[in-house]
Design a protein around this motif. Sequence first.
Motif, PDB file in Angstrom:
ATOM      1  N   ASN A   1      14.620   3.333   2.526  1.00  0.00           N
ATOM      2  CA  ASN A   1      14.656   4.643   1.883  1.00  0.00           C
ATOM      3  C   ASN A   1      13.398   5.454   2.174  1.00  0.00           C
ATOM      4  O   ASN A   1      13.463   6.672   2.372  1.00  0.00           O
ATOM      5  CB  ASN A   1      14.839   4.485   0.374  1.00  0.00           C
ATOM      6  N   LEU A   2      12.249   4.792   2.208  1.00  0.00           N
ATOM      7  CA  LEU A   2      11.001   5.485   2.497  1.00  0.00           C
ATOM      8  C   LEU A   2      11.027   6.123   3.878  1.00  0.00           C
ATOM      9  O   LEU A   2      10.600   7.272   4.053  1.00  0.00           O
ATOM     10  CB  LEU A   2       9.821   4.515   2.387  1.00  0.00           C
ATOM     11  N   ILE A   3      11.528   5.415   4.866  1.00  0.00           N
ATOM     12  CA  ILE A   3      11.574   5.953   6.231  1.00  0.00           C
ATOM     13  C   ILE A   3      12.460   7.192   6.284  1.00  0.00           C
ATOM     14  O   ILE A   3      12.078   8.230   6.832  1.00  0.00           O
ATOM     15  CB  ILE A   3      12.061   4.877   7.208  1.00  0.00           C
ATOM     16  N   GLY A   4      13.657   7.104   5.718  1.00  0.00           N
ATOM     17  CA  GLY A   4      14.561   8.251   5.738  1.00  0.00           C
ATOM     18  C   GLY A   4      14.003   9.452   5.002  1.00  0.00           C
ATOM     19  O   GLY A   4      14.048  10.589   5.490  1.00  0.00           O
ATOM     20  N   LEU A   5      13.467   9.219   3.794  1.00  0.00           N
ATOM     21  CA  LEU A   5      12.894  10.310   3.003  1.00  0.00           C
ATOM     22  C   LEU A   5      11.704  10.957   3.706  1.00  0.00           C
ATOM     23  O   LEU A   5      11.550  12.190   3.697  1.00  0.00           O
ATOM     24  CB  LEU A   5      12.457   9.785   1.640  1.00  0.00           C
ATOM     25  N   SER A   6      10.864  10.140   4.309  1.00  0.00           N
ATOM     26  CA  SER A   6       9.669  10.661   4.963  1.00  0.00           C
ATOM     27  C   SER A   6      10.036  11.532   6.158  1.00  0.00           C
ATOM     28  O   SER A   6       9.461  12.614   6.362  1.00  0.00           O
ATOM     29  CB  SER A   6       8.763   9.511   5.411  1.00  0.00           C
ATOM     30  N   LEU A   7      10.998  11.090   6.950  1.00  0.00           N
ATOM     31  CA  LEU A   7      11.416  11.887   8.105  1.00  0.00           C
ATOM     32  C   LEU A   7      12.061  13.196   7.660  1.00  0.00           C
ATOM     33  O   LEU A   7      11.792  14.258   8.239  1.00  0.00           O
ATOM     34  CB  LEU A   7      12.369  11.074   8.977  1.00  0.00           C
TER      35      LEU A   7
ATOM     36  N   ALA B   1      -0.848  10.214   5.893  1.00  0.00           N
ATOM     37  CA  ALA B   1       0.378  10.988   5.719  1.00  0.00           C
ATOM     38  C   ALA B   1       1.445  10.171   5.011  1.00  0.00           C
ATOM     39  O   ALA B   1       2.158  10.686   4.140  1.00  0.00           O
ATOM     40  CB  ALA B   1       0.889  11.453   7.081  1.00  0.00           C
ATOM     41  N   VAL B   2       1.565   8.888   5.364  1.00  0.00           N
ATOM     42  CA  VAL B   2       2.574   8.042   4.715  1.00  0.00           C
ATOM     43  C   VAL B   2       2.288   7.928   3.221  1.00  0.00           C
ATOM     44  O   VAL B   2       3.205   7.976   2.388  1.00  0.00           O
ATOM     45  CB  VAL B   2       2.634   6.661   5.385  1.00  0.00           C
ATOM     46  N   ARG B   3       1.037   7.812   2.856  1.00  0.00           N
ATOM     47  CA  ARG B   3       0.688   7.738   1.431  1.00  0.00           C
ATOM     48  C   ARG B   3       1.052   9.036   0.710  1.00  0.00           C
ATOM     49  O   ARG B   3       1.559   9.016  -0.411  1.00  0.00           O
ATOM     50  CB  ARG B   3      -0.799   7.417   1.284  1.00  0.00           C
ATOM     51  N   GLU B   4       0.796  10.155   1.351  1.00  0.00           N
ATOM     52  CA  GLU B   4       1.149  11.440   0.739  1.00  0.00           C
ATOM     53  C   GLU B   4       2.658  11.609   0.668  1.00  0.00           C
ATOM     54  O   GLU B   4       3.195  12.131  -0.322  1.00  0.00           O
ATOM     55  CB  GLU B   4       0.514  12.585   1.521  1.00  0.00           C
ATOM     56  N   LEU B   5       3.374  11.158   1.678  1.00  0.00           N
ATOM     57  CA  LEU B   5       4.830  11.238   1.662  1.00  0.00           C
ATOM     58  C   LEU B   5       5.410  10.383   0.536  1.00  0.00           C
ATOM     59  O   LEU B   5       6.396  10.756  -0.096  1.00  0.00           O
ATOM     60  CB  LEU B   5       5.395  10.790   3.012  1.00  0.00           C
ATOM     61  N   MET B   6       4.784   9.245   0.264  1.00  0.00           N
ATOM     62  CA  MET B   6       5.239   8.400  -0.843  1.00  0.00           C
ATOM     63  C   MET B   6       4.985   9.070  -2.186  1.00  0.00           C
ATOM     64  O   MET B   6       5.775   8.925  -3.119  1.00  0.00           O
ATOM     65  CB  MET B   6       4.541   7.047  -0.776  1.00  0.00           C
TER      66      MET B   6
ATOM     67  N   ARG C   1       4.222   0.311   4.189  1.00  0.00           N
ATOM     68  CA  ARG C   1       3.485   1.389   4.843  1.00  0.00           C
ATOM     69  C   ARG C   1       3.482   1.221   6.362  1.00  0.00           C
ATOM     70  O   ARG C   1       3.638   2.200   7.102  1.00  0.00           O
ATOM     71  CB  ARG C   1       2.066   1.456   4.287  1.00  0.00           C
ATOM     72  N   ILE C   2       3.298  -0.007   6.826  1.00  0.00           N
ATOM     73  CA  ILE C   2       3.297  -0.246   8.270  1.00  0.00           C
ATOM     74  C   ILE C   2       4.651   0.093   8.879  1.00  0.00           C
ATOM     75  O   ILE C   2       4.739   0.730   9.939  1.00  0.00           O
ATOM     76  CB  ILE C   2       2.900  -1.704   8.572  1.00  0.00           C
ATOM     77  N   GLU C   3       5.734  -0.309   8.232  1.00  0.00           N
ATOM     78  CA  GLU C   3       7.068  -0.007   8.749  1.00  0.00           C
ATOM     79  C   GLU C   3       7.277   1.501   8.839  1.00  0.00           C
ATOM     80  O   GLU C   3       7.811   2.004   9.840  1.00  0.00           O
ATOM     81  CB  GLU C   3       8.124  -0.648   7.857  1.00  0.00           C
ATOM     82  N   ALA C   4       6.875   2.231   7.796  1.00  0.00           N
ATOM     83  CA  ALA C   4       7.026   3.686   7.815  1.00  0.00           C
ATOM     84  C   ALA C   4       6.155   4.310   8.905  1.00  0.00           C
ATOM     85  O   ALA C   4       6.602   5.212   9.633  1.00  0.00           O
ATOM     86  CB  ALA C   4       6.672   4.270   6.453  1.00  0.00           C
ATOM     87  N   GLU C   5       4.923   3.848   9.027  1.00  0.00           N
ATOM     88  CA  GLU C   5       4.030   4.397  10.055  1.00  0.00           C
ATOM     89  C   GLU C   5       4.612   4.200  11.454  1.00  0.00           C
ATOM     90  O   GLU C   5       4.591   5.121  12.286  1.00  0.00           O
ATOM     91  CB  GLU C   5       2.660   3.723   9.971  1.00  0.00           C
TER      92      GLU C   5
ATOM     93  N   ALA D   1       7.838   3.580  12.347  1.00  0.00           N
ATOM     94  CA  ALA D   1       9.091   4.315  12.545  1.00  0.00           C
ATOM     95  C   ALA D   1       8.819   5.802  12.762  1.00  0.00           C
ATOM     96  O   ALA D   1       9.345   6.415  13.701  1.00  0.00           O
ATOM     97  CB  ALA D   1      10.011   4.106  11.344  1.00  0.00           C
ATOM     98  N   ILE D   2       7.996   6.390  11.899  1.00  0.00           N
ATOM     99  CA  ILE D   2       7.675   7.815  12.047  1.00  0.00           C
ATOM    100  C   ILE D   2       6.907   8.053  13.340  1.00  0.00           C
ATOM    101  O   ILE D   2       7.159   9.038  14.060  1.00  0.00           O
ATOM    102  CB  ILE D   2       6.859   8.306  10.835  1.00  0.00           C
ATOM    103  N   GLY D   3       5.969   7.160  13.661  1.00  0.00           N
ATOM    104  CA  GLY D   3       5.204   7.302  14.885  1.00  0.00           C
ATOM    105  C   GLY D   3       6.090   7.278  16.119  1.00  0.00           C
ATOM    106  O   GLY D   3       5.884   8.049  17.070  1.00  0.00           O
ATOM    107  N   ALA D   4       7.099   6.395  16.136  1.00  0.00           N
ATOM    108  CA  ALA D   4       8.021   6.335  17.270  1.00  0.00           C
ATOM    109  C   ALA D   4       8.796   7.642  17.414  1.00  0.00           C
ATOM    110  O   ALA D   4       8.999   8.150  18.522  1.00  0.00           O
ATOM    111  CB  ALA D   4       8.983   5.159  17.092  1.00  0.00           C
TER     112      ALA D   4
END
Length: 414
Positions: free
Chosen positions: A247-253, A276-281, A358-362, A364-367
């Motif tokens: 859910n974090l990955i989808g919401l952040s994107l 950025a991931v912390r702020e997105l959370m 956080r690592i997973e989100a970083e 995924a978003i980075g890719a």
Amino acid sequence: MAGAVELLVVRTEKMLPAAVVADPHAVYEQLREDGPVHRFVLPDGSSAWIVTRYDDARAALADPRLSLSKAHAGPGAWKGFGLPPALDANLLNMDPPDHTRLRRLVSSAFTPRRMELLRPGIARVADALLEPVVAAGEGDLVRTFAPLPVAVICDVLGIAGQQRGELKNWAAVLLAPPKDDPKAAGRAVLEIQAFLGRLIEDKRSRPGDDILSALIAARDDDDRLSEDELTSLAFLTIIAGYENSANLIGLSLLTLLQHPAQWAALLADPGLLPGAVRELMRFEPPAPVSLRRFPKQDLEIGGVRIPAGDTVLIAIASADRDPARWPDPGTLDLTRDTSGQLSLGHGIHYCLGAPLARIEAEEAIGAVLRRLPDLRLAVPVGELGWRPSFRSRALQSLPVLAGEAGQRQRGPLH
């Protein structure tokens, strides 16, 4: 005392607004202004108190008088999702000293240093999952990245081969049951329980270098946890590791696509991504409300009396946008100091998997930023679907366009 009783009766008649699913921030903003604590009837007919302001929320998350154990739940209290005993003896239902004992057993497996060792593998998986979207110039990023958290958790637990696909399917059904099959979630729970039983027995005879093998040794050699606690810890690792990360990955994107200036800032400086991931959370937490808690005794939160045994929910999505704590909280600012945010909890129940999420989100978003810099939404924001739950913030899909496909359909999206 009569006034207090009357107040409880009036508040019990209020239904939780349906809009809290699609637009929780507007609902919580109004609730914060109206008062620090509100009592609502939840969709299943039970009732709960909802804490809306930051200072009260932070204090409640660390208050030992608020128990996670269902033993302290009173009649009519909302207890959350029901599980068989073999899966229910987990950290989300425990107080000290049992919570302390079990958390100590698993905490060494989720240290930031150990999670960093997983980063290269996570990056490779994220890149591979994104490849079909890059090739086609379009896709659904919720579906694209759904396998990522499952792959990572399977690595942590030592689950290999075909078992990974089965586990992903069961977890998906459990977290988003099909509307036309009300018994699907129950069947998925039983399938996961049976799967874990087989997996544990297999690892007893052939242990590996994974957390589940270590927990089995703690169970069999040192007798530091029961068989139900062992199975429940494995179940919790799977479900918690899958749901919030996906859910974090989808919401952040989605959030970044709605804020093109912030998207451009990340493209210009990828070093901003961890902050950025912390702020997105903070801005869009995947779990808008906390785990349910039950007062062991009558107590007050924000000046409101809450009886022992009632359900208390802490509105993380509200607290992390409280203007009394955060300047201009409704603005996404990737350089914001987010220390003190509550999206991953506070106190002894702070999320064990925080570094991994956080690592997973970083990654995924980075890719996505590297490979699809001109990404855009394929549909207006108002047409996006949300899974019907007040306790999680989950997109059903995130259709996107990129490259030539995006150029052909370019136009304003709101």
